[in-house]
Design a protein around this motif. Structure first.
Motif, short mmCIF file in Angstrom:
data_model
loop_
_atom_site.label_atom_id
_atom_site.label_comp_id
_atom_site.label_asym_id
_atom_site.label_seq_id
_atom_site.Cartn_x
_atom_site.Cartn_y
_atom_site.Cartn_z
N LYS A 37 0.83 -1.19 0.00
CA LYS A 37 0.00 0.00 0.00
C LYS A 37 0.88 1.25 0.00
O LYS A 37 2.04 1.20 0.36
CB LYS A 37 -0.88 0.04 1.25
CG LYS A 37 -1.95 -1.01 1.28
CD LYS A 37 -2.81 -0.88 2.54
CE LYS A 37 -3.54 0.45 2.61
NZ LYS A 37 -4.46 0.50 3.76
N GLY A 38 0.29 2.36 -0.39
CA GLY A 38 1.02 3.61 -0.36
C GLY A 38 0.09 4.79 -0.60
O GLY A 38 -1.12 4.62 -0.71
N LYS A 39 0.68 5.96 -0.68
CA LYS A 39 -0.07 7.20 -0.85
C LYS A 39 0.63 8.07 -1.87
O LYS A 39 1.86 8.09 -1.95
CB LYS A 39 -0.04 8.02 0.44
CG LYS A 39 -1.01 7.65 1.45
CD LYS A 39 -1.00 8.70 2.57
CE LYS A 39 -1.76 8.19 3.75
NZ LYS A 39 -1.89 9.21 4.81
N VAL A 40 -0.16 8.84 -2.59
CA VAL A 40 0.43 9.84 -3.47
C VAL A 40 -0.57 10.97 -3.68
O VAL A 40 -1.76 10.74 -3.87
CB VAL A 40 0.86 9.23 -4.82
CG1 VAL A 40 -0.31 8.58 -5.56
CG2 VAL A 40 1.51 10.26 -5.72
N GLY A 41 -0.08 12.19 -3.61
CA GLY A 41 -0.92 13.35 -3.89
C GLY A 41 -0.19 14.18 -4.92
O GLY A 41 1.00 14.47 -4.74
N SER A 42 -0.87 14.54 -6.01
CA SER A 42 -0.16 15.29 -7.05
C SER A 42 -1.14 15.87 -8.07
O SER A 42 -2.26 15.39 -8.23
CB SER A 42 0.83 14.39 -7.78
OG SER A 42 1.58 15.14 -8.71
N MET A 43 -0.69 16.89 -8.76
CA MET A 43 -1.41 17.37 -9.93
C MET A 43 -0.80 16.76 -11.19
O MET A 43 -1.22 17.06 -12.30
CB MET A 43 -1.31 18.89 -10.04
CG MET A 43 -2.08 19.61 -8.96
SD MET A 43 -2.06 21.41 -9.18
CE MET A 43 -3.20 21.63 -10.57
N THR A 93 -3.24 19.36 -15.89
CA THR A 93 -3.49 20.11 -17.11
C THR A 93 -4.94 20.58 -17.18
O THR A 93 -5.27 21.46 -17.96
CB THR A 93 -3.16 19.27 -18.37
OG1 THR A 93 -3.86 18.03 -18.27
CG2 THR A 93 -1.67 19.00 -18.45
N LEU A 94 -5.80 19.98 -16.38
CA LEU A 94 -7.19 20.43 -16.28
C LEU A 94 -7.44 21.11 -14.94
O LEU A 94 -8.59 21.19 -14.49
CB LEU A 94 -8.16 19.27 -16.50
CG LEU A 94 -8.00 18.56 -17.84
CD1 LEU A 94 -8.97 17.40 -17.94
CD2 LEU A 94 -8.26 19.54 -18.99
N GLY F 45 -4.01 24.31 -20.75
CA GLY F 45 -5.40 24.06 -20.43
C GLY F 45 -5.80 24.57 -19.06
O GLY F 45 -6.90 25.10 -18.88
N GLN F 46 -4.92 24.43 -18.10
CA GLN F 46 -5.32 24.85 -16.76
C GLN F 46 -5.50 26.36 -16.65
O GLN F 46 -6.26 26.84 -15.82
CB GLN F 46 -4.36 24.33 -15.70
CG GLN F 46 -3.00 24.90 -15.67
CD GLN F 46 -2.20 24.31 -14.50
OE1 GLN F 46 -2.43 24.62 -13.34
NE2 GLN F 46 -1.27 23.45 -14.84
#
Lengths: 146, 146, 146, 146, 146, 146
Positions: A37-43, A93-94, F45-46
């Protein structure tokens, strides 16, 4: 060839996330199923891919020296991301960001041993604007033979 | 505005499916959250949409006389389908079939009452060739304000 | 792990089509690479998938009793179709038709034997309006570990 | 209006790449077909587009002063990229890289002279993780009237 | 090469629909711009394509004997449909229907005569459930060189 | 539940752009419909998403303190962008740029007051190569309940 309803690899990966479990059920560990298991937060989509790949390699879920294992994992990750992003695999990108937990499970979910090993990647967390609270939940699951 | 971690609408919808529960937890029913479950198996995308919509209307989850509620539900269904199909919302046209259970939950998952009601559609089951056993699991979740 | 430039599985599949060859080069047949060729013309995406799958099973390229092999082939076909349709895998629903030849090749294109077997599906032919002559060429290639 | 089977513009572009030819067959050069070849490796989709456009302009395949020619080429490039990426035209954002050769061919592939000029863009090479060897082949072809 | 702000082909096509005009402005008719209008309602994407193509051919907007003109129109139609369907070009397979008016305009919107002719396809109407009233507006515009 | 043909929210948003109007018709302002206009040019886009969101919040079209309003607007923006980009919501990553005007309108376009408020986002302008003049028009419209 049918799926074994006691060994549903996707369901097990999802429950690891939804119940904040630390490990697979005893019966699956006895069958030598692998998981992490793990975690990731990103754009940034590539950081999500990298976080899952790195965990899988570091935890010994896949052999990093074999491209066929990386290839299997990669497509499972992209499929899981398409659930989270609902189709386009685009995040920053959105102008949106994700905060995800992931689980990776490797084992044979079929009654027939010949079906060999499969890999499931589950992602669960939030997606939304890059502002705390402007977000809702999202889920994704990718499954591939390995 | 943050999500209330005790009232995660997507997670609740997913657990209804994964645990084969018949109802939401007591605390959510007391908050008057609405929900229903059902099944659909088809090679035809429009039958999946129709099965979820019909259940939601028949079980009083949405008001069928208001387009805004149908519209909210419809987009949640399509988002859930994009998780199941991993992006393209095509089933039979690509020679595959799905056997799905669905759960629909309506309630406010945010700490702030002003956020009003949201709807979650969760799909869980199998996708694969139109031959018994040639299939693996799939999941999808769509969430919308309503 | 690098690709062996003498055993490029995608290139071999493409040359079978572009040169109207009947068989793989001698050196690959000696390595026991498997292959077959066929044709399909349709406005119906599922018929394209079915034609390639049926050929692969009838010619012994994959074992029809193992879902993992069908799964590997299926995703290779969809990837090849996305080249032909340039992204959406829709044919008749957009009022167009395809006239395709296909080649399927199975073997190990990597220098390392551990990489095991891979499968390539190549499609080459025409796509256009359902009127003779209103068409241009299209190509697609999908490659998967098997 | 049918395609002339001796003047298949897509096939010619593909053979330039697959056979590492330096030029088109004599008969096509006598018909004054134009062509060029080049290479590009990148994780960045816009660099792939730019490399093909720049080659086409520098080699005189299209007139850079006319938008209609740039427009025709641009859409052919995107179609070719959708074959390589199998649908989404995303590369680095999904943590993958491409190493491609490209060929551009301009001429009339139809029996009827009135059909005028068409342009084909073919891409062939590898796609995979940004690590040497973790890659497989990919192909793409875009064809447009010009 | 810039667009001529008095001859914006997309805008003219859109105004034909939004103002329920029967014809283009006098100045454009004097420049010999061609145009036509029509209607189509369907759950079937290929009927939308066919309706626009048939009108364009019957009204002499394109020459049906030239594939290059059909090809230019076809891609403009698909691009317009992607605006209406917001990306996937699927209608009935997702249990929705469209009621559209369309306008087709052919002419040169650029200051430079060398840019030659372009074609614009505009679609405007409603999309929604196959029930009267459960619908909202949608628009799409495709532009191509011809 | 039908749309009121005098209060077509999408059409009003489009006419604000196409006629360079500064405000909605008197009758709609009397109904307290809200609207604003703005411009954005970018390869990113953003930035398009951000420009529309910022205008909507600054002009009081949506309440920035409610996620449900941001969520409704966000999906309307993405739908409008899919019309402009014709499906993939990618701009600079495909080496193209947009120069857009946008209009946002909020009001009830249905005969039934119960349908409540809806939001329309319209985008109109040009898309093309990052070189002045190498561009054509594009349009997009997204509509959502709010």
């Amino acid at each position: 060839m049918p799926l074994d309803s006691n060994h549903l690899i996707g369901k097990e990966a999802l429950l690891l996330l939804l119940h904040k479990e630390d490990q697979l059920p005893e019966k699956l560990r006895q069958l030598d199923w692998k998981y992490c298991k793990g975690k990731v937060g990103s754009m940034d989509g590539q950081k999500v891919v990298a976080a899952v790949e790195t965990a899988a390699k570091n935890q010994g879920i896949i052999k990093s020296s074999l491209y066929r294992e990386t290839h299997a994992l990669y497509h499972a990750i992209l499929e899981a991301m398409s659930g989270v992003t609902r189709g386009n695999n685009q995040i920053g990108t959105l102008l949106r960001t994700v905060g995800l937990q992931f689980a990776i499970v490797r084992g044979n979910p079929y009654k027939d041993k010949e079906e060999g090993e499969w890999i499931a990647v589950a992602l669960y967390g939030t997606i939304g604007a890059p502002v705390k609270g402007l977000e809702h939940e999202a889920i994704g699951l990718g499954i591939n033979h390995i």
